[in-house]
Design a protein around this motif. Structure first.
Motif, mmCIF file in Angstrom:
data_model
loop_
_atom_site.group_PDB
_atom_site.id
_atom_site.type_symbol
_atom_site.label_atom_id
_atom_site.label_comp_id
_atom_site.label_asym_id
_atom_site.label_seq_id
_atom_site.Cartn_x
_atom_site.Cartn_y
_atom_site.Cartn_z
ATOM 1 N N GLU A 109 51.961 97.161 -14.255
ATOM 2 C CA GLU A 109 52.101 97.206 -15.568
ATOM 3 C C GLU A 109 51.781 95.979 -16.576
ATOM 4 O O GLU A 109 51.317 95.962 -17.593
ATOM 5 C CB GLU A 109 52.910 98.436 -16.269
ATOM 6 N N HIS B 145 43.957 102.526 -21.880
ATOM 7 C CA HIS B 145 44.722 102.074 -21.145
ATOM 8 C C HIS B 145 44.354 102.479 -19.705
ATOM 9 O O HIS B 145 44.478 101.365 -18.565
ATOM 10 C CB HIS B 145 46.254 102.446 -21.380
ATOM 11 N N HIS C 61 44.133 100.094 -15.638
ATOM 12 C CA HIS C 61 44.535 100.608 -14.329
ATOM 13 C C HIS C 61 42.893 100.672 -13.497
ATOM 14 O O HIS C 61 42.863 100.195 -12.499
ATOM 15 C CB HIS C 61 45.182 101.892 -14.240
ATOM 16 N N MET D 204 54.316 102.508 -24.487
ATOM 17 C CA MET D 204 53.580 101.773 -23.856
ATOM 18 C C MET D 204 52.695 100.962 -24.837
ATOM 19 O O MET D 204 51.810 101.972 -25.866
ATOM 20 C CB MET D 204 52.983 102.621 -22.757
HETATM 21 FE FE LIG Z 1 49.939 102.443 -17.011
#
Ligand SMILES: [Fe+2]
Length: 277
Positions: free
Chosen positions: A190, A144, A149, A1
């Motif tokens: 995402e 992240h 988020h 990611m």
């Molecule tokens: Fe995530």
């Protein structure tokens, strides 16, 4: 990611980084749900890394992040001057939309991670990426989680979508259906985009927390948001995305993804997959 495709991952991490990451992860694993999240004493180097990455991301967000995401990030008000404590972010989020963070020692299996959203909990790592590679991470890190988020979950409408995704993964039973919910989560929460007058802009946590992918996402094959179409495409979380979906508006995202998560079950997902094979 959030990976740089040119990198290969864990072998690039120094033993000192790995030790520090694992120390913080071990403390997260000891957390008891409902108890306050233990503070991490971040080093000056970690605070400097947070400042560097968060400030550079904020610069790109002005042109490339969706206005709804920018407003949500402002609502959360994450400081750019140092790594925030998860407990503080959690309290702030809870006051805004009811979500709380719970510390995670690493990637949590999707069904557990996503299912917890239905209960208003978001699993969040507490460690940062390796300071030697400030603009990419081989795994989700606190940059992240909080910038991507946390910001989104500070907005009532995005928060409601996170909860619906959690309820969907709790409702379905087959592994195939869980994996399809995971795919829809990937292409929205995402990596999702929203149309804007100057082109698609990102609200997906993976893109808005990735300095490199913010530069690249407009080169992807950007399609109108379509859940059925997602059955026909593959994705690789270790690469910049080659296919992305852009909703016409937040209301369109709610109509398409929100409605799907609110109503999907094993049977409806099986039909989507059979038709599209
Ligand atoms: Fe995530």
């Amino acid at each position: 990611m959030n990976s740089d495709p040119a990198t290969t991952g864990l072998e690039d991490e120094s033993p000192a980084y790995r030790k520090r990451r694992d120390e913080i992860a071990a403390r997260a694993a000891e957390h008891v749900l409902g108890e306050p999240i233990a503070a991490v004493e971040y080093t000056e180097a970690e605070h400097a890394l947070w400042r560097l990455v968060s400030q550079r991301l904020a610069e790109r967000h002005r042109d490339l992040a969706a206005p709804e995401f920018l407003a949500a990030a402002e609502r959360l008000g994450v400081a750019e001057d140092g790594v925030p404590q998860l407990q503080d972010v959690s309290e702030r989020l809870h006051g805004l939309t009811g979500f709380r963070l719970r510390p995670a020692p690493g990637v949590v299996p999707f069904a557990l991670f996503c299912g917890s959203l239905a209960d208003g909990y978001f699993h969040s790592t507490q460690y940062l990426r390796d300071g030697a590679t400030p603009f990419y991470s081989t795994e989700p890190d606190i940059l992240h989680e909080v910038i991507g988020h946390g910001s989104a979950m500070a907005d009532d409408r995005f928060a409601a979508l996170y909860r619906l995704a959690g309820e969907a993964v709790r409702r379905v039973e087959s592994e195939t259906a869980v994996q399809f919910v995971a795919k829809t989560f990937w292409f929205t929460v995402e990596c999702g985009l929203l149309d804007a007058v100057d082109g698609p802009r990102a609200y997906g946590a993976s893109i808005v927390s990735s300095y490199g992918e913010l530069e690249h996402f407009r080169s992807a094959d950007i399609r109108p948001l379509d859940i059925a179409d997602m059955a026909r495409v593959d994705y690789d979380i270790t690469q910049y995305q080659t296919t992305l979906y852009s909703a016409r508006s937040l209301a369109h995202l709610e109509d398409v993804a929100g409605e799907f998560w609110a109503s999907c079950d094993d049977t409806s997902i099986e039909k989507l997959l059979v038709v599209d094979i």
